[in-house]
Structure formats: C-alpha cells, structure tokens
Design a protein around this motif. Structure first.
Motif, PDB file in Angstrom:
ATOM      1  N   LEU A 266      -5.066  -0.718   8.620  1.00 54.17           N
ATOM      2  CA  LEU A 266      -4.445  -1.834   7.878  1.00 54.17           C
ATOM      3  C   LEU A 266      -5.321  -2.760   7.133  1.00 54.17           C
ATOM      4  O   LEU A 266      -5.053  -3.191   5.908  1.00 54.17           O
ATOM      5  CB  LEU A 266      -3.110  -2.698   8.708  1.00 54.17           C
TER       6      LEU A 266
ATOM      7  N   TRP B 182      -6.972  -1.158   4.226  1.00 55.79           N
ATOM      8  CA  TRP B 182      -6.049  -0.938   3.096  1.00 55.79           C
ATOM      9  C   TRP B 182      -5.784  -2.484   2.331  1.00 55.79           C
ATOM     10  O   TRP B 182      -5.943  -2.410   1.325  1.00 55.79           O
ATOM     11  CB  TRP B 182      -4.452  -0.141   3.416  1.00 55.79           C
ATOM     12  N   LEU B 183      -5.527  -3.201   2.871  1.00 51.21           N
ATOM     13  CA  LEU B 183      -5.264  -4.713   2.950  1.00 51.21           C
ATOM     14  C   LEU B 183      -6.547  -5.142   2.129  1.00 51.21           C
ATOM     15  O   LEU B 183      -6.529  -5.759   0.892  1.00 51.21           O
ATOM     16  CB  LEU B 183      -4.981  -5.594   3.870  1.00 51.21           C
ATOM     17  N   SER B 184      -7.722  -4.933   2.626  1.00 51.16           N
ATOM     18  CA  SER B 184      -8.833  -5.381   1.892  1.00 51.16           C
ATOM     19  C   SER B 184      -8.935  -4.666   0.430  1.00 51.16           C
ATOM     20  O   SER B 184      -9.434  -5.586  -0.400  1.00 51.16           O
ATOM     21  CB  SER B 184     -10.156  -5.012   3.038  1.00 51.16           C
TER      22      SER B 184
ATOM     23  N   GLY C 211      -6.885  -3.437  -1.172  1.00 50.25           N
ATOM     24  CA  GLY C 211      -5.622  -4.003  -1.899  1.00 50.25           C
ATOM     25  C   GLY C 211      -5.971  -5.282  -2.741  1.00 50.25           C
ATOM     26  O   GLY C 211      -5.928  -5.587  -3.956  1.00 50.25           O
TER      27      GLY C 211
END
Lengths: 302, 261
Positions: free
Chosen positions: B136, B139-141, B143
C-alpha cells in the motif's frame, strides 16, 4: 483426564523425560515437583502438544497427543513460566487476541468476566508493559481461562511473584480446583504444592514417587509422636522400645520420640505405660515432617 | 481466515506502536517519492533542444518520438523509478524480521503456539501484516509520484514515457511479488535467529537483487524493459511459491521453542 504411558523425550544424548507414566483424575490438582532442569517444562510442552514425545503415549482430555493435537490445544489452558504478554497491547487487547484464536463465544463477556474476577478491569486499557509482575501473571491466568478449558497446565505460576501476589494467585488456583477443573501444577514451591495439591509427583527426569502429601510424609519418615515428660531417662525409652507396636524410641532431653504406625490407636497405651512407670506426661504431640523434608530426601536418594 | 485476520491485526497493533518501525515505514516512501519528483522539478522546462550529442545507442533506450534531451530526462528519472521497486522489499523487512524473533524475546511465542492455530495460518497472518503496508505504501507513493509528474512533466511525451505501462507492471505486479519474497525471506530468518537486530541485518540481504538492478542500470549494464519486467514477475511468482512452501516447512515449532534460550 491426563494419562501418560512411558512418555519419553530425548534432546540428542540428553534424556529429559524418562518413561513417565501417570494418571491424573478429573478435578484433581496434581503437583509435579522437581528441581530446575528436571524435565517439568518439557513434560508440560509434550502434554500441550508444543513438542512431540520421542516415545511413549499420552492422552489429554480424551485426545491422543501426536494425533489430535488441535483438539488438545482447543480444550486445555496453559500458563507458561513467564506471562509472555504483548507488551504494547493493552490488557484487554491481549485477551481479545487469544479469545479470537480460541474462537471464544461471546468474547467481550468472557474478557470482562475474567478481568473483573482478577481485579484488572480498571486497568484494562493500559499497555501490558506497564502492569506489575503480579498483574501480568493474573492477566496470563485470565488468558488461559478465556475458552473455559477443563484441563489446566500451570508452569511455576508463582515463581517470580512477591509473597502477596503469590498468595492471590494461589487462592485463585484453589478456586479453579473448586470449579472441578483438572490442574497439572509444575512447581518447586513445596509449600504451594502442599497447600494446593491432592497428589504430588516428585520428578527428576524420571518419576520418583506419586502420592498424597500426607502419605508421602508417612511413607518416608513414618509417624512420630513426642512425649514431653517432666523427667525422662534411658530406661523409660528402653521400656517403650520393648512394646510390640513401637518401631523406635529415642530420648532427647526430657522428650521421648516414638515412631509408630498408628498413633491414634497406640498413644493411650504408651501414656498408661509411662504413667505406670511413674513418669509425669506433660504434653503429647505428633512430629510433623514438612513436604520439603520429603522432597529433599527423595531428590537425595535419586 | 478469522485466525489469520487476528494475527494480522495483532501484528499491526504492535508494529504501529513501535516508533522506529513506524518511522521507517513512513519515511522511506516519502523519501523515495520525493527524489524522482525533485529530479523532475529541477530538470523541468523546455528540454527539446538539449542533449544533441547523445549517441544513437542511448536513444534506443527511449520510446520513439522523444528528443535526445527528453530521452536524457526520462533516462535520469528511470534510475529513481527503481526505488519504487525497492520499497516493497525494504519496508516489510522491518516488520517481518521482528515478527518471530520479537515473539521469542518477549516470550509470547509459547502461549501463541499453544493455541489451536496452524503454522500456515500463523505465517499467513504474519505475511499479510508485513506485506500489505509495504504494498500500500508503494502504491500510494507511486500514485503521489504520478500526480506530481503530471504537474511537473515538461510535456505529454515525457509524461507518457515516465508513466509507461512497463512501470505500472513493475509497481502493481512485480511490487507485491517482491514484497512477498521479502516477507518470507525475513520470516525464515526471524524464525531461526535469537536476536531481533541480527534478524533485521540478515533479512536485509533480500534487497540485493533490486540493488544490483539499480546499480546495473546506473552503470548501463542492464536496462529495465517490458520484457524484463514480465520475465522478472514470472520468476518472482515461482520463487515466492517456493519460499512460501519453505517458510512453512522451516517453521518448526519444536525447534523454535527448544533451541532458543
């Protein structure tokens, strides 16, 4: 509830448990006494399916060790030597984890019940790390009981506690036995074993003896009665030694220490004999051996 | 499944209260996101006319249609994009390495193993507890990086090149597979050592392949392509399956309890 037959565990060349055969009855508090390194923890670990026996067999709560391990784990409770809590989790969270793992019905109710019973309810939100040793041990006791096991394994439950906390834990264990639970209590606290246990096994890698604390005392040392006289002498001792039911008689100051099988039957006759010989009997009492004497004698003999 | 969830949430409750671990989970993604964005920020502007001296071999590394200056910019960024592949390997090590050895040192492992939980359930819970935050966070980074790139990219051609489907595959497919690899390796190490620090140091060895790729690309020895990402993902899938199997096999409750002092 717990039966073992020639239960043996080796660690390489070291024989930790040698052909242990015991039969613990339902509702019994069974003391498992032995010095450090005697194999007590290894035995508990085998009976709770944490380690496998090298040979022999065991049945716990009707389930065979090595074949129905999950069923055994579901139905027994274990209190390990150290509480082994999750320090960063609160007291309540610690219990929640285990309630879920044991799939406890109504976990919140069970958690509250035991936290209140053990006087931890007010401190339920505090991290386990901040609790005192006694409280940690009580929390570990609550964790052991959440799923209402009928068989409990307690490994040195009071070893690291101060006298007051140890007393509280002992009282709690006594309460558990009154509920009819079967308790396998590993300890080297002889006073604790004497107070709590119905039967005691003295163990040092192999089983040395199993019996009630009372019978262990009389088996090893016989029963002795002290007759306190105003004035005692050797002829009096010799006379008593000549009585058919007296096993031995020794003179110590103005006291005669008489070894008998059944003091309740023979004491009146001894008193009559002494009075008949002109002795003034001041006081009669039984010489009680502590369980410590029994234990040390057995360990020495082994 | 309930037991797996219990272990997972228990791990998180503990891990997220550990400031050192929490710092490394938050700081690493922030740093790795900021670095390529800073490169993009400082190299923004019209780069169309830059880098006329770039050799034709170098141009073959870039998608067609880019100017040499744009190609240079994309090449520079792609070095740092590899950090997004390092993240799912690096972050879970902090959690997983402590996972078993931590329970040994606090002596909480014995009561845990005495519960009716299977080895597979226990390891699955610990696996997910370490892998999910790492994936997560990655993926957040990524994004956030994508949003930043949209704002900072000099033109749509460069943006399309740096948000190439290859990178999407690398982050969204190879990333979780790398996380699983890292977690299982760390769990195996953690169950066989007695010191949390040793567990973390040994587990860090799992970062070597990605670091080799990183330095190999800087030195021009390898260059990540779509084919390489697909191949890498396929190999990771096999290695992960093998490691999962090994982790369960090597987790011997008995040895963990009796050999540890």
């Amino acid at each position: 509830m717990i039966q073992t037959q020639d239960l043996t565990r080796r660690f390489g060349d070291i024989l930790a448990v040698d052909r242990l055969s015991i039969d613990v009855q339902e509702g019994e508090v069974f003391g498992f006494l032995g010095p450090n390194g005697a194999g007590k923890t290894t035995t508990v670990r085998m009976l709770t399916c944490l380690i496998a026996p090298t040979s022999g067999s065991a049945v716990v709560n009707g389930h065979r060790v090595g074949q129905e391990d999950m069923a055994i784990r579901r139905t027994v409770g274990i209190l390990t030597e150290t509480p082994g809590l999750y320090d960063r989790l609160s007291a309540e969270q610690n219990l929640q984890v285990f309630a879920q793992l044991y799939q406890v019905q109504e976990p919140a109710r069970q958690i509250e019940r035991y936290l209140r019973m053990l006087d931890l309810w007010e401190r339920r939100q505090e991290p386990a790390a901040t609790l005192s040793k006694g409280m940690k041990q009580k929390l570990a006791l609550a964790r052991m009981l959440l799923h209402e096991p009928r068989v409990l394994f307690l490994d040195e439950p009071t070893s690291a506690l101060d006298p007051e906390a140890a007393r509280l834990v002992r009282e709690f264990i006594a309460g558990l036995s009154q509920e009819g639970r079967t308790i396998f209590l590993c300890t080297h606290n002889l006073d604790e074993a004497d107070r709590l246990c119905d039967r005691i096994a003295v163990f040092k890698n192999r089983l040395l003896v199993v019996d009630t604390p009372q019978r262990l005392r009389s088996q090893l040392f016989g029963r002795k009665v002290i007759f306190h006289l105003r004035q005692a002498d050797q002829p009096l001792a010799d006379t008593l030694r000549g009585l058919p039911f007296v096993q031995d008689c020794t003179l110590v100051d103005n006291k005669l220490v008489v070894r008998l099988d059944a003091p309740e039957t023979h004491n009146p006759e001894i008193v009559r004999t002494l009075v008949g010989l002109g002795a003034d009997v001041l006081f009669v009492g039984e010489l009680r051996r502590s369980l410590e004497d029994v234990y040390l004698q057995l360990i020495k003999e082994s | 499944m309930d037991k797996i969830k219990t272990i997972m949430f228990k791990e998180w409750s503990e891990v997220f209260k550990n400031r050192t671990v929490l710092f490394s989970i938050i700081f690493t993604p922030m740093l790795f996101t900021a670095l390529p964005l800073l490169i993009l920020f400082f190299s923004r502007g019209d780069v169309t006319g830059m880098g006329e001296q770039v050799p034709p071999e170098f141009m073959r590394l870039c998608p067609p249609g880019l100017s040499p200056g744009e190609c240079l910019q994309v090449y520079l960024l792609s070095q740092f994009m590899l950090l997004f592949m390092l993240m799912p390997v690096m972050i879970p090590v902090h959690i997983a390495a402590y996972s078993i050895v931590g329970e040994k040192s606090t002596r909480s492992l014995e009561p845990l193993l005495a519960t009716p939980i299977s080895t597979a359930e226990l390891l699955a819970g610990k696996n997910l507890a370490a892998a999910i935050p790492a994936v997560l966070a990655t993926w957040l980074s990524f994004g956030l990086y994508g949003l930043g790139a949209r704002m900072l990219a000099p033109n749509p051609r460069v943006l399309a090149a740096i948000m190439d489907p290859m990178w999407l595959a690398a982050i969204f497919v190879a990333g979780p597979l790398l996380a699983v690899l890292s977690v299982n390796f760390a769990l195996m190490v953690s169950s066989r050592v007695n010191d949390p620090r040793i567990a973390e140091q040994l587990s860090a060895a799992v970062m070597m392949p990605v670091l080799l790729l990183f330095f190999g690309q800087i030195l021009g020895l390898v260059f990540l392509t779509r084919q390489l990402v697909v191949m890498l993902s396929a190999v990771l899938l096999v290695v992960d399956a093998l490691l999962l199997y090994l982790a369960v096999r090597l987790f011997q409750r008995e040895s963990i309890l009796t050999r540890w002092r």
